[in-house]
Design a protein around this motif. Sequence first.
Motif, PDB file in Angstrom:
ATOM      1  N   PRO A 110       0.714  -1.358   0.040  1.00 41.26           N
ATOM      2  CA  PRO A 110      -0.160   0.109  -0.034  1.00 41.26           C
ATOM      3  C   PRO A 110       0.723   1.437  -0.093  1.00 41.26           C
ATOM      4  O   PRO A 110       1.791   1.330   0.735  1.00 41.26           O
ATOM      5  CB  PRO A 110      -0.944  -0.131   1.471  1.00 41.26           C
ATOM      6  CG  PRO A 110      -0.874  -1.627   1.526  1.00 41.26           C
ATOM      7  CD  PRO A 110       0.312  -2.368   1.038  1.00 41.26           C
ATOM      8  N   SER A 111       0.375   2.093  -0.882  1.00 44.88           N
ATOM      9  CA  SER A 111       1.285   3.597  -1.027  1.00 44.88           C
ATOM     10  C   SER A 111       2.602   3.535  -1.532  1.00 44.88           C
ATOM     11  O   SER A 111       3.143   4.433  -1.466  1.00 44.88           O
ATOM     12  CB  SER A 111       1.068   4.377   0.349  1.00 44.88           C
ATOM     13  OG  SER A 111      -0.322   4.683   0.757  1.00 44.88           O
ATOM     14  N   HIS A 112       3.141   2.222  -1.974  1.00 44.19           N
ATOM     15  CA  HIS A 112       4.359   2.200  -2.468  1.00 44.19           C
ATOM     16  C   HIS A 112       4.132   2.138  -3.964  1.00 44.19           C
ATOM     17  O   HIS A 112       3.097   2.450  -4.598  1.00 44.19           O
ATOM     18  CB  HIS A 112       4.891   0.821  -2.321  1.00 44.19           C
ATOM     19  CG  HIS A 112       6.514   0.679  -2.388  1.00 44.19           C
ATOM     20  ND1 HIS A 112       7.164   0.682  -3.441  1.00 44.19           N
ATOM     21  CD2 HIS A 112       7.150   0.562  -1.325  1.00 44.19           C
ATOM     22  CE1 HIS A 112       8.318   0.704  -3.136  1.00 44.19           C
ATOM     23  NE2 HIS A 112       8.701   0.748  -1.812  1.00 44.19           N
ATOM     24  N   ALA A 113       5.256   2.304  -4.877  1.00 47.11           N
ATOM     25  CA  ALA A 113       5.248   2.419  -6.182  1.00 47.11           C
ATOM     26  C   ALA A 113       5.035   1.114  -6.714  1.00 47.11           C
ATOM     27  O   ALA A 113       4.843   1.063  -8.157  1.00 47.11           O
ATOM     28  CB  ALA A 113       6.639   2.866  -6.904  1.00 47.11           C
ATOM     29  N   ILE A 248      12.427  13.205  -5.192  1.00 43.67           N
ATOM     30  CA  ILE A 248      12.950  12.656  -4.027  1.00 43.67           C
ATOM     31  C   ILE A 248      12.111  11.602  -3.481  1.00 43.67           C
ATOM     32  O   ILE A 248      10.911  12.013  -3.321  1.00 43.67           O
ATOM     33  CB  ILE A 248      13.781  13.155  -3.132  1.00 43.67           C
ATOM     34  CG1 ILE A 248      14.912  14.111  -3.594  1.00 43.67           C
ATOM     35  CG2 ILE A 248      14.389  12.130  -2.086  1.00 43.67           C
ATOM     36  CD1 ILE A 248      15.388  15.127  -2.375  1.00 43.67           C
ATOM     37  N   PRO A 249      12.522  10.188  -3.427  1.00 45.29           N
ATOM     38  CA  PRO A 249      11.350   9.367  -3.046  1.00 45.29           C
ATOM     39  C   PRO A 249      10.501   9.762  -1.700  1.00 45.29           C
ATOM     40  O   PRO A 249      11.375  10.045  -1.014  1.00 45.29           O
ATOM     41  CB  PRO A 249      12.422   7.989  -2.661  1.00 45.29           C
ATOM     42  CG  PRO A 249      13.343   8.077  -3.928  1.00 45.29           C
ATOM     43  CD  PRO A 249      13.709   9.428  -3.822  1.00 45.29           C
ATOM     44  N   ALA A 250       9.553   9.443  -1.488  1.00 44.77           N
ATOM     45  CA  ALA A 250       8.578   9.914  -0.581  1.00 44.77           C
ATOM     46  C   ALA A 250       8.452  11.546  -0.115  1.00 44.77           C
ATOM     47  O   ALA A 250       7.660  11.746   0.732  1.00 44.77           O
ATOM     48  CB  ALA A 250       9.410   9.159   0.778  1.00 44.77           C
ATOM     49  N   ALA A 251       8.818  12.363  -1.097  1.00 36.24           N
ATOM     50  CA  ALA A 251       8.867  13.657  -0.827  1.00 36.24           C
ATOM     51  C   ALA A 251       7.333  14.033  -1.257  1.00 36.24           C
ATOM     52  O   ALA A 251       6.852  13.537  -2.324  1.00 36.24           O
ATOM     53  CB  ALA A 251       9.685  14.221  -1.835  1.00 36.24           C
TER      54      ALA A 251
END
Length: 407
Positions: A110-113, A248-251
């Motif tokens: 969940p919520s990942h790419a 940037i990842p998670a930004a």
Amino acid sequence: MTMGTGNSFGRTFRISTWGESHGGGVGVTLDGCPPRIEITREDIQKDLDRRRPGQSRITTPRDEADSVEIMSGLNPENVTLGTPIAMLVRNKDQRSQDYLENDMNVAYRPSHADATYDAKYGVRAIAGGGRSSARETIGRVAAGAVARKILTMYNGIEVLAYVSKVQEIGTENVDHDTFTMEEVDSNIVRCPDPDAAEKMLARIDEIRKAGNSIGGVVTCVARNVPAGLGSPVFDKLEADLAKACMSIPAAKGFESGDGFAGTLLSGKDHNDEFYIDPETGATRTKTNRSGGIQGGISNGENIVIHVAFKSTSTIGQKQATVTREGNEVELRGKGRHDPCVLPRAIPMVEAMVALTLVDALMMQKAQCELFPNDSQMQPNPMGSTEKGRGVSGMTTGGNTRQRIDEE
């Protein structure tokens, strides 16, 4: 030099990153670097060491030395040749079985790419998340170390970031003119406010022990940036910085200067009034609510931005999700992940800001400083590092009324 869609950043000072989290390695090709600059492996490794995993109990325990190999672009004396600089970091501690030998092989986190990569490409790198992993940022940080060296040489420009908020716990005593990298790195949270850092760490530990994750805000300050960087209208400096940091990842959020808090102020309260620095004669601003950028162009004051990072997607608690075939299941994340991305995001944000500033600086030199400005009617120099000819103190007739018709 341009790689496939989405893998390159910059116009004149341009990077292209490559590699996956559990592949043979990750790296970067940097093109457009000026020649005759001394760059050592240690210059690069210093920033990579601040980014690498396994630094503390609040970062992923993946054990990687992240030792950089400079493959091209330097002569035997470590001087840049003006040709592409290729840098490689080999992956050593992959544990692909954490992803392939359980439900994560078929279910989307969940919520990942995971799901969106599959929707876009029709295939995905399951182990480690592939290109969506923060391991991709190694190339950015390596190239950012080169950019940092160029900025220092050009005008003593410093780019420093710190954790300014974890959930609602924020800093109170950070002077943007004086805080140092040593103060930032003095604790594992990477917050130069010791009292706030202690509270942040307690909150992160609480969340970590529950198998959960937590987010917050990174603030970045660039000092000694000259006025004039940024190209309106579509390449405004804060627009370029926003794209850089939001990649940037998670930004998940970006603010320049006072950002959204500035919407609560009237124009009178929000405006940065100008004055003449009595020591240098340069044009300065009394406050810095604009964050060093006005009209999309740097004004010579500290550039201040804030980047919001969400909580890490992969957690150790059960969550509802679906498989690739469309079946509803429950999934508990496996593998090694940061309970809070903020401490390791510091060098990532610094790198992207440094890369953006060098690119903007080179664009400014190419367009506006190709020929010397010999005009007798030049504006008084502005900014914290300039020497001007202005006179401090209100002069006679100093009240100037404005009648401006803007759309």
